[in-house]
Scaffold this active site. Structure first.
Site, PDB file in Angstrom:
ATOM      1  N   HIS A 141       0.824  -1.094   0.091  1.00  0.00           N
ATOM      2  CA  HIS A 141       0.065   0.032  -0.009  1.00  0.00           C
ATOM      3  C   HIS A 141       0.754   1.237  -0.224  1.00  0.00           C
ATOM      4  CE1 HIS A 141       0.884   0.695   4.206  1.00  0.00           C
ATOM      5  NE2 HIS A 141       0.805  -0.506   4.468  1.00  0.00           N
ATOM      6  N   GLU A 196      -2.201  -7.323   7.046  1.00  0.00           N
ATOM      7  CA  GLU A 196      -0.842  -7.256   7.600  1.00  0.00           C
ATOM      8  C   GLU A 196      -0.911  -7.933   8.983  1.00  0.00           C
ATOM      9  OE1 GLU A 196       2.079  -6.763   7.618  1.00  0.00           O
ATOM     10  OE2 GLU A 196       2.575  -4.493   7.375  1.00  0.00           O
TER      11      GLU A 196
END
Length: 199
Positions: free
Chosen positions: A15, A89
């Site tokens: 990201h 994550e």
């Protein structure tokens, strides 16, 4: 880069810069968004992908920073984003919301390889690998004839990369909105190539 005989490619994307990255703090929750720089990084990544690849799908972690990155990239490519929960994550436990340097003060940091390090009440990168890799392998099987974009996180991308390389020590956390390109035929994978899309 394209030819009629080329293999399909996984385009693994970390990201763009999040508010946590900018403040050098582990994100306090999955809802932490991108910064303006992160949005610009995602736009450049999308433009680079459009120029050199021809994706047929965009997939993303459920976390807001990954979703926002994927939506920007998908907007450039004209593709909708599908969510894959298990490429989220690493769970950092008690470190969430803490400065990056707080990791250095944990009892086990530096005593084991980084991929074996468990943040207090968190998970190791090996555990991230165990949930993220099956998703990536499934997506590769399902899209063996076309490129796909998979937007996740630094730890997640490294975990997948280490699985493909069969070696953690040759991998690292990639920069925001870099592209890790992996050629494949649905079941076997070629050498990954890291491409920078940012200045």
């Amino acid at each position: 880069m394209q030819s009629d005989t080329r293999q399909a490619r996984l385009i693994l994307v970390r990201h763009g810069e999040s508010e946590g990255n900018a403040k050098r703090r582990f994100t306090r929750s999955p809802e932490v968004p991108l910064t303006e720089l992160g949005r610009a990084q995602a736009l450049r990544a999308g433009q680079a992908i459009r120029e050199d690849f021809d994706p047929i799908g965009v997939f993303a972690s459920p976390y807001r920073r990954a979703q926002q990155t994927a939506e920007i990239i998908g907007g450039v490519l004209g593709l909708e984003v599908a969510t894959e929960h298990d490429i989220r994550e690493q769970h950092l436990g008690d470190l969430h919301g803490q400065p990056y340097d707080a990791m250095l003060e944990t009892e086990s940091y530096g005593r084991v390889p980084p991929w074996e390090f468990r943040p207090p009440a968190g998970e190791t990168l090996i555990e991230v690998q165990s949930r993220a890799v099956p998703v990536v392998l499934r997506l590769a099987r399902e899209h063996s004839r076309g490129d796909i974009v998979i937007v996740s996180h630094g730890g997640t991308t490294r975990s997948v990369w280490a699985h493909l390389e069969r070696d953690w020590s040759t991998t690292r956390i990639v920069p925001n909105c870099s592209l890790l390109i992996v050629p494949h035929d649905g079941t076997s994978f070629g050498k990954a190539e890291l491409l920078q899309t940012q200045d």
